[in-house]
Enzyme design. Sequence first.
Site, PDB file in Angstrom:
ATOM      1  N   MET A   8       0.897  -1.221   0.082  1.00 32.88           N
ATOM      2  CA  MET A   8       0.189   0.273   0.122  1.00 32.88           C
ATOM      3  C   MET A   8       0.845   1.326   0.049  1.00 32.88           C
ATOM      4  SD  MET A   8      -3.506  -0.939   2.135  1.00 32.88           S
ATOM      5  CE  MET A   8      -2.748  -0.853   3.793  1.00 32.88           C
ATOM      6  N   HIS A  40       9.155   1.042   3.128  1.00 29.91           N
ATOM      7  CA  HIS A  40      10.121   1.304   4.137  1.00 29.91           C
ATOM      8  C   HIS A  40      11.025  -0.053   3.910  1.00 29.91           C
ATOM      9  CE1 HIS A  40       7.442  -1.707   6.322  1.00 29.91           C
ATOM     10  NE2 HIS A  40       6.623  -0.671   6.392  1.00 29.91           N
ATOM     11  N   HIS A  51       9.372  -3.275   3.460  1.00 28.52           N
ATOM     12  CA  HIS A  51       8.879  -3.647   1.876  1.00 28.52           C
ATOM     13  C   HIS A  51       9.967  -3.802   1.169  1.00 28.52           C
ATOM     14  CE1 HIS A  51       5.661  -0.753   3.368  1.00 28.52           C
ATOM     15  NE2 HIS A  51       4.906  -1.772   2.751  1.00 28.52           N
ATOM     16  N   GLY A  60       4.835 -10.411   4.194  1.00 27.56           N
ATOM     17  CA  GLY A  60       5.625 -10.191   5.555  1.00 27.56           C
ATOM     18  C   GLY A  60       4.898 -10.920   6.250  1.00 27.56           C
ATOM     19  N   GLU A  61       5.860 -11.573   7.561  1.00 29.41           N
ATOM     20  CA  GLU A  61       5.252 -12.176   8.515  1.00 29.41           C
ATOM     21  C   GLU A  61       4.865 -11.097   9.618  1.00 29.41           C
ATOM     22  OE1 GLU A  61       8.306 -14.872  10.331  1.00 29.41           O
ATOM     23  OE2 GLU A  61       7.237 -16.334   9.307  1.00 29.41           O
ATOM     24  N   LYS A  62       5.262  -9.959   9.186  1.00 30.82           N
ATOM     25  CA  LYS A  62       4.862  -8.867  10.164  1.00 30.82           C
ATOM     26  C   LYS A  62       3.191  -8.751  10.250  1.00 30.82           C
ATOM     27  CE  LYS A  62       4.182  -4.548  11.767  1.00 30.82           C
ATOM     28  NZ  LYS A  62       2.825  -4.170  11.360  1.00 30.82           N
ATOM     29  N   GLN A  93      -2.946 -12.153   8.295  1.00 34.93           N
ATOM     30  CA  GLN A  93      -2.946 -11.981   6.749  1.00 34.93           C
ATOM     31  C   GLN A  93      -2.439 -12.740   6.079  1.00 34.93           C
ATOM     32  OE1 GLN A  93      -2.719  -7.811   4.998  1.00 34.93           O
ATOM     33  NE2 GLN A  93      -0.778  -8.742   4.297  1.00 34.93           N
ATOM     34  N   VAL A 128      10.819  -7.141   9.582  1.00 32.56           N
ATOM     35  CA  VAL A 128      12.219  -6.174   9.608  1.00 32.56           C
ATOM     36  C   VAL A 128      11.968  -5.258  10.755  1.00 32.56           C
ATOM     37  CG1 VAL A 128      13.667  -4.427   8.424  1.00 32.56           C
ATOM     38  CG2 VAL A 128      12.640  -6.220   7.438  1.00 32.56           C
ATOM     39  N   SER A 131       6.851  -0.124  10.356  1.00 32.12           N
ATOM     40  CA  SER A 131       5.423  -0.212   9.855  1.00 32.12           C
ATOM     41  C   SER A 131       5.140   1.335   9.406  1.00 32.12           C
ATOM     42  CB  SER A 131       4.283  -0.329  10.963  1.00 32.12           C
ATOM     43  OG  SER A 131       3.034   0.068  10.578  1.00 32.12           O
TER      44      SER A 131
HETATM   45  P1  AMP Z   1       1.457  -2.899   3.313  1.00 31.88           P
HETATM   46  O1  AMP Z   1       1.853  -1.864   2.547  1.00 31.88           O
HETATM   47  O2  AMP Z   1       1.485  -2.440   4.888  1.00 31.88           O
HETATM   48  O3  AMP Z   1       0.255  -3.486   3.258  1.00 31.88           O
HETATM   49  O4  AMP Z   1       2.362  -4.002   3.564  1.00 31.88           O
HETATM   50  C1  AMP Z   1       2.750  -4.808   2.326  1.00 31.88           C
HETATM   51  C2  AMP Z   1       3.535  -5.945   2.592  1.00 31.88           C
HETATM   52  O5  AMP Z   1       4.807  -5.611   3.419  1.00 31.88           O
HETATM   53  C3  AMP Z   1       2.698  -6.978   3.548  1.00 31.88           C
HETATM   54  O6  AMP Z   1       3.182  -8.356   3.128  1.00 31.88           O
HETATM   55  C4  AMP Z   1       3.333  -6.713   4.794  1.00 31.88           C
HETATM   56  O7  AMP Z   1       3.221  -7.865   5.625  1.00 31.88           O
HETATM   57  C5  AMP Z   1       4.752  -6.235   4.395  1.00 31.88           C
HETATM   58  N1  AMP Z   1       5.337  -5.788   5.636  1.00 31.88           N
HETATM   59  C6  AMP Z   1       4.927  -4.647   6.297  1.00 31.88           C
HETATM   60  N2  AMP Z   1       5.752  -4.366   7.098  1.00 31.88           N
HETATM   61  C7  AMP Z   1       7.089  -5.408   7.276  1.00 31.88           C
HETATM   62  C8  AMP Z   1       7.831  -5.499   8.137  1.00 31.88           C
HETATM   63  N3  AMP Z   1       8.283  -4.571   9.226  1.00 31.88           N
HETATM   64  N4  AMP Z   1       8.627  -6.685   7.756  1.00 31.88           N
HETATM   65  C9  AMP Z   1       8.755  -7.450   6.852  1.00 31.88           C
HETATM   66  N5  AMP Z   1       7.334  -7.118   5.975  1.00 31.88           N
HETATM   67  C10 AMP Z   1       6.745  -6.203   5.992  1.00 31.88           C
END
Ligand code: AMP
Length: 302
Positions: free
Chosen positions: A30, A34, A37, A148-150, A154, A177, A186
Site C-alpha cells: 500500500m 520502508h 517492503h 511479510g510475517e509482520k 493476513q 524487519v 510499519s
Molecule cells: P502494506 O504496505 O502495509 O500493506 O505491506 C505490504 C507488505 O509488506 C505486506 O506483505 C506486509 O506484511 C509487509 N511488511 C510490512 N511491514 C513489514 C516489516 N516490518 N517486515 C517485513 N514485511 C513487512
Amino acid sequence: MEVITERAAFREACEAARADQRVVGLVPTMGALHDGHRSLLMAARTQCGFVAMTLFVNPLQFGPGEDLRTYPRMVDADLEVAAGSGCDVVFHPSVAEMYPAGEPDVTVDPGRLGTRLEGAERPGHFRGVLTVVAKLFALAGHCRGYFGEKDAQQLALIRRMVRQLDPPVEVVACPTVRERDGLAISSRNVRLSAVERAAAPVLWRALSDAEGLVRRGEHDARRVREHMAGVVGSRPLARLGYAAVVDDETWENLDRIRGPVRLLLAARFGSTRLIDNVLAVPPGSAPPASPGSPASRGDRGE
Ligand code: AMP
C-alpha cells in the site's frame, strides 16, 4: 522501471515476462515504503527474473472509523524506492481502475479465522484484503507472491486462500524487519509522537520475553498470554487490544503448548494501532522451515 496504471497492461506485462521465461515475483504493497517492503522486494529480486510491485491503498480493507483518508501516501518517494530495489514494473492503479463498478459485491470470504483477532477488532478487514489480493493474483497470473510475517494473520489467510481456491501462486513469507530497538517497522510508525515511539518497543519486549518462556518449556498458554499482557500493561501509554497464543499451523487458541506457536499482540499508542508477532517453539519440537524461501511451508489449518 515501468509504471502501469491499467489492469490490462499489467496483465500483459506479466504475460510477456513469462513468455520470456522469467519467473514473476509479485510484491503487493500500500506504499509509504520502508525497509520491511524493501526486504520483500530484495527477496523477489533474488529469486525471480521479473519483479512486479503493486502500489494501491485498498479502500475495501479499511473500516468506517479507520484511517483510509489519512493513510500515508508518498508515491514519488515510493517509485524511487521501487526503482532502487530493482523492480521491473510498478502497478499503481486508481480506485476506479481497480473497482470500475464501485465496491464489488462479489468478494472473498476469509472464513472463521477472518473474524478472530485482527478480524474481530477490524470487521470486514480480511474480506477486503483477500478480495484485493485475489484480484492482483488474477491479474499477475502464475507467480511467486511475497508477503511479510509482520502481518501473520493476513499471511495465514492468503495461504489458505491459495490452498483452497488454487490461484497459480506460490506464497513466499519474509521475516519481520525491525528497528534497532525491536519495534517492527510499519508505515504507521511515523504517526507516533516521541513519547509513544519510546513506549512502542514494549510490544517486542513482551513478545521476546514470552518467546523465551516457551523456549524454556512453559507449556501453559494462559501464563504466556498473561505475561505478554502484563508487560504491555506496564507502559501506561499502551492500550492492549489482544494478547494471543495460537497454534502456528491451525491458528486455534491453545490451553497447552505442545508445538510451534504464534504469539500475537495488538495495542494502541494514542490513536495509532500497532500489531506484532513472533514464532515460539517449545523444547523438543521441530521449528517450521525458515521463511524467505519459496520452499517454506504454509500453515495447514482450514
Ligand atoms: P502494506 O504496505 O502495509 O500493506 O505491506 C505490504 C507488505 O509488506 C505486506 O506483505 C506486509 O506484511 C509487509 N511488511 C510490512 N511491514 C513489514 C516489516 N516490518 N517486515 C517485513 N514485511 C513487512
